[in-house]
Design a protein around this motif. Sequence first.
Motif, PDB file in Angstrom:
ATOM      1  N   ARG A 186      48.703  51.740  30.457  1.00 23.44           N
ATOM      2  CA  ARG A 186      50.156  51.899  30.274  1.00 23.44           C
ATOM      3  C   ARG A 186      50.639  53.181  30.965  1.00 23.44           C
ATOM      4  NH1 ARG A 186      51.755  48.321  25.931  1.00 23.44           N
ATOM      5  NH2 ARG A 186      50.015  47.743  24.581  1.00 23.44           N
ATOM      6  N   LYS A 187      49.849  54.224  30.883  1.00 15.89           N
ATOM      7  CA  LYS A 187      50.207  55.481  31.549  1.00 15.89           C
ATOM      8  C   LYS A 187      50.208  55.288  33.070  1.00 15.89           C
ATOM      9  CE  LYS A 187      48.796  60.365  31.811  1.00 15.89           C
ATOM     10  NZ  LYS A 187      48.347  60.408  33.220  1.00 15.89           N
ATOM     11  N   PHE A 188      49.231  54.537  33.572  1.00 19.54           N
ATOM     12  CA  PHE A 188      49.225  54.237  35.003  1.00 19.54           C
ATOM     13  C   PHE A 188      50.508  53.516  35.411  1.00 19.54           C
ATOM     14  CE2 PHE A 188      44.281  53.983  35.196  1.00 19.54           C
ATOM     15  CZ  PHE A 188      44.218  55.369  35.225  1.00 19.54           C
ATOM     16  N   ALA A 189      50.956  52.609  34.554  1.00 19.52           N
ATOM     17  CA  ALA A 189      52.181  51.865  34.862  1.00 19.52           C
ATOM     18  C   ALA A 189      53.378  52.806  34.966  1.00 19.52           C
ATOM     19  CB  ALA A 189      52.433  50.796  33.810  1.00 19.52           C
ATOM     20  N   LEU A 190      53.438  53.793  34.069  1.00 20.76           N
ATOM     21  CA  LEU A 190      54.511  54.781  34.135  1.00 20.76           C
ATOM     22  C   LEU A 190      54.461  55.570  35.441  1.00 20.76           C
ATOM     23  CD1 LEU A 190      54.535  56.282  30.509  1.00 20.76           C
ATOM     24  CD2 LEU A 190      56.267  54.791  31.547  1.00 20.76           C
ATOM     25  N   GLU A 191      53.263  55.706  35.987  1.00 16.18           N
ATOM     26  CA  GLU A 191      53.072  56.487  37.213  1.00 16.18           C
ATOM     27  C   GLU A 191      53.182  55.639  38.477  1.00 16.18           C
ATOM     28  OE1 GLU A 191      49.973  59.633  35.055  1.00 16.18           O
ATOM     29  OE2 GLU A 191      49.221  58.110  36.446  1.00 16.18           O
ATOM     30  N   GLY A 192      53.503  54.362  38.315  1.00 14.10           N
ATOM     31  CA  GLY A 192      53.748  53.537  39.491  1.00 14.10           C
ATOM     32  C   GLY A 192      52.767  52.415  39.744  1.00 14.10           C
ATOM     33  N   MET A 193      51.659  52.344  39.016  1.00 12.56           N
ATOM     34  CA  MET A 193      50.755  51.212  39.168  1.00 12.56           C
ATOM     35  C   MET A 193      51.446  49.966  38.605  1.00 12.56           C
ATOM     36  SD  MET A 193      46.809  50.736  37.774  1.00 12.56           S
ATOM     37  CE  MET A 193      46.231  52.240  38.554  1.00 12.56           C
ATOM     38  N   GLU A 194      51.302  48.845  39.261  1.00 13.25           N
ATOM     39  CA  GLU A 194      51.946  47.612  38.798  1.00 13.25           C
ATOM     40  C   GLU A 194      50.914  46.722  38.119  1.00 13.25           C
ATOM     41  OE1 GLU A 194      54.877  45.668  41.071  1.00 13.25           O
ATOM     42  OE2 GLU A 194      55.365  47.432  42.283  1.00 13.25           O
ATOM     43  N   LEU A 195      51.184  46.375  36.876  1.00 12.37           N
ATOM     44  CA  LEU A 195      50.258  45.599  36.069  1.00 12.37           C
ATOM     45  C   LEU A 195      50.716  44.153  35.958  1.00 12.37           C
ATOM     46  CD1 LEU A 195      49.598  48.084  33.100  1.00 12.37           C
ATOM     47  CD2 LEU A 195      48.564  48.047  35.392  1.00 12.37           C
ATOM     48  N   TYR A 196      49.741  43.260  36.044  1.00 15.57           N
ATOM     49  CA  TYR A 196      49.982  41.826  35.877  1.00 15.57           C
ATOM     50  C   TYR A 196      48.960  41.287  34.886  1.00 15.57           C
ATOM     51  CZ  TYR A 196      53.114  41.725  39.939  1.00 15.57           C
ATOM     52  OH  TYR A 196      54.161  41.930  40.798  1.00 15.57           O
ATOM     53  N   GLY A 197      49.165  40.074  34.442  1.00 15.73           N
ATOM     54  CA  GLY A 197      48.181  39.418  33.595  1.00 15.73           C
ATOM     55  C   GLY A 197      47.005  38.924  34.413  1.00 15.73           C
ATOM     56  N   ALA A 198      46.209  38.055  33.837  1.00 15.31           N
ATOM     57  CA  ALA A 198      45.024  37.544  34.519  1.00 15.31           C
ATOM     58  C   ALA A 198      45.418  36.690  35.717  1.00 15.31           C
ATOM     59  CB  ALA A 198      44.175  36.719  33.544  1.00 15.31           C
ATOM     60  N   LEU A 199      44.703  36.868  36.825  1.00  9.03           N
ATOM     61  CA  LEU A 199      44.962  36.083  38.019  1.00  9.03           C
ATOM     62  C   LEU A 199      44.519  34.642  37.780  1.00  9.03           C
ATOM     63  CD1 LEU A 199      45.842  35.903  40.972  1.00  9.03           C
ATOM     64  CD2 LEU A 199      43.532  36.645  41.623  1.00  9.03           C
ATOM     65  N   ARG A 200      45.443  33.707  38.005  1.00 10.04           N
ATOM     66  CA  ARG A 200      45.167  32.291  37.698  1.00 10.04           C
ATOM     67  C   ARG A 200      44.898  31.461  38.941  1.00 10.04           C
ATOM     68  NH1 ARG A 200      48.570  27.925  37.371  1.00 10.04           N
ATOM     69  NH2 ARG A 200      50.447  29.233  37.452  1.00 10.04           N
ATOM     70  N   ASP A 201      45.665  31.699  40.034  1.00 14.15           N
ATOM     71  CA  ASP A 201      45.514  30.831  41.200  1.00 14.15           C
ATOM     72  C   ASP A 201      46.158  31.477  42.421  1.00 14.15           C
ATOM     73  OD1 ASP A 201      44.703  28.654  42.634  1.00 14.15           O
ATOM     74  OD2 ASP A 201      45.998  27.196  41.638  1.00 14.15           O
ATOM     75  N   VAL A 202      45.881  30.857  43.564  1.00 10.73           N
ATOM     76  CA  VAL A 202      46.459  31.280  44.838  1.00 10.73           C
ATOM     77  C   VAL A 202      47.244  30.115  45.410  1.00 10.73           C
ATOM     78  CG1 VAL A 202      45.946  32.013  47.198  1.00 10.73           C
ATOM     79  CG2 VAL A 202      44.580  32.901  45.307  1.00 10.73           C
ATOM     80  N   ASP A 203      48.475  30.392  45.826  1.00 10.69           N
ATOM     81  CA  ASP A 203      49.326  29.371  46.432  1.00 10.69           C
ATOM     82  C   ASP A 203      49.879  29.940  47.728  1.00 10.69           C
ATOM     83  OD1 ASP A 203      50.997  27.306  47.067  1.00 10.69           O
ATOM     84  OD2 ASP A 203      52.498  27.762  45.537  1.00 10.69           O
ATOM     85  N   GLY A 204      49.151  29.734  48.818  1.00  8.19           N
ATOM     86  CA  GLY A 204      49.552  30.317  50.089  1.00  8.19           C
ATOM     87  C   GLY A 204      49.481  31.834  50.019  1.00  8.19           C
ATOM     88  N   GLU A 205      50.624  32.485  50.207  1.00  2.75           N
ATOM     89  CA  GLU A 205      50.680  33.949  50.120  1.00  2.75           C
ATOM     90  C   GLU A 205      51.175  34.403  48.752  1.00  2.75           C
ATOM     91  OE1 GLU A 205      52.603  35.915  53.313  1.00  2.75           O
ATOM     92  OE2 GLU A 205      50.975  35.445  54.716  1.00  2.75           O
ATOM     93  N   ARG A 206      51.244  33.479  47.824  1.00  8.26           N
ATOM     94  CA  ARG A 206      51.679  33.829  46.471  1.00  8.26           C
ATOM     95  C   ARG A 206      50.477  33.810  45.527  1.00  8.26           C
ATOM     96  NH1 ARG A 206      56.243  30.855  43.803  1.00  8.26           N
ATOM     97  NH2 ARG A 206      54.660  29.211  43.785  1.00  8.26           N
TER      98      ARG A 206
END
Length: 421
Positions: free
Chosen positions: A257-277
């Motif tokens: 959470r502290k990293f997020a305040l400092e600019g790191m972007e957090l996401y949930g678990a990676l589920r799949d790849v769809d082209g460049e998304r």
Amino acid sequence: MNENRVAHYTVVIVGGGQAGLSTSYHLSRQGIDHLVIEKHRAMHAWETQRWDNFCLVTPNWQCDLPGHPYAGPEPDGFMKKDEILNYLREFRTKVDPPIREGVSVRRVTPRPEGGFLVATSAGDFSADNVVVASGGYHEPIVPRMAERLPPAIVQIHSAQYRNAGQLRDGPVLVVGSGQSGAQIAEDLHLAGRKVFLAVGNAPRCARFYRGRDVVTWLADMGYYDMPVEEHPLREGVRDNTNHYVTGRDGGRDIDLRKFALEGMELYGALRDVDGERLLFEPNLASALDEADRTYNGINAAIDRHIAAKGLEAPPPSVYEPVWQPPEERRVLDLAVTGIASIVWCIGFRPDFHWLDAPVFNGAGHPQHRRGITAREGVYFIGLPWLHTWGSGRFGSVGRDAAHIVAHIDARARQARRGSAA
């Protein structure tokens, strides 16, 4: 080949890391002939599969390989990579094992007359006993969806990561938030790189609490001596992800959470790849909350211990989140964000295909009791929670090795008595 001309040993140890050399140490003390076979160099993983700023996450006083306890000036510190390598080189010198390096074990098969034939890249050997000391982290896990990522994206596994400078310029996606993932994300963050982190289900713990290292408290509470049979999860604890924390710069918490305040972007678990998304599960908030519950739960157990023992310590505290996800972001566009590199930190899978013995479960993991399997003469050493939390670490691997060697010695004595009868 005529097996009568094959070199025979009472014990062949497969793997020349700290587990294999700890076993060699105790075999030598018992006067039991043996051979250590190592595919690369002794202790190679510590040099070749750790990043430059790697350091221990447990205090140096827990480093207690057989005949080689930590004797440096900072027992409460955390050895850095170079210090760890020096510690291990000194251990190897003390053990002076009978080792063949650069030799691959291709197959271990039972012999009709008893014992095992060990086929290697340097020829065949035979043994009454085989001790598997190659660990459980063999094949780096990279999901098949990685094949569908744009070819311009640099992809490496945590075992290949060394420092931020080896990656292409631009933001980096770290997938996984266990010990390696969280620490590599921090390493890149401190190096000034823009980091995106796909957060998994790893728990976390405090580095220091109520005036002491949490490891020291847990040691006093007997946690590190608890056998797997007494753990609430029983053998299920072997599948748990390690808590993330760090010994860097004298030791500190890792707070995503502290990293997020400092600019790191957090996401949930990676589920799949769809082209460049990239597509993510909407579970970031729950993953962070669960990690914090573990953090506060460990501290609460320490509070109870202090109260029960009537110990003097600074007052208790409860972690309160310093950041909350504003939303569950489910899509990340590689082109828009400019992500140039991905570091996969989702672990390893075991590979014991070379061992022809019916000692594995459906997931390919060995079944054993403190390293002793149901197949006479087959042993495992150095696996996580082989017996206790420290079984795969410097702290307790020596005790497990002594236990296995005692079993081998007793078996050999019984065989000699049977032959003399």
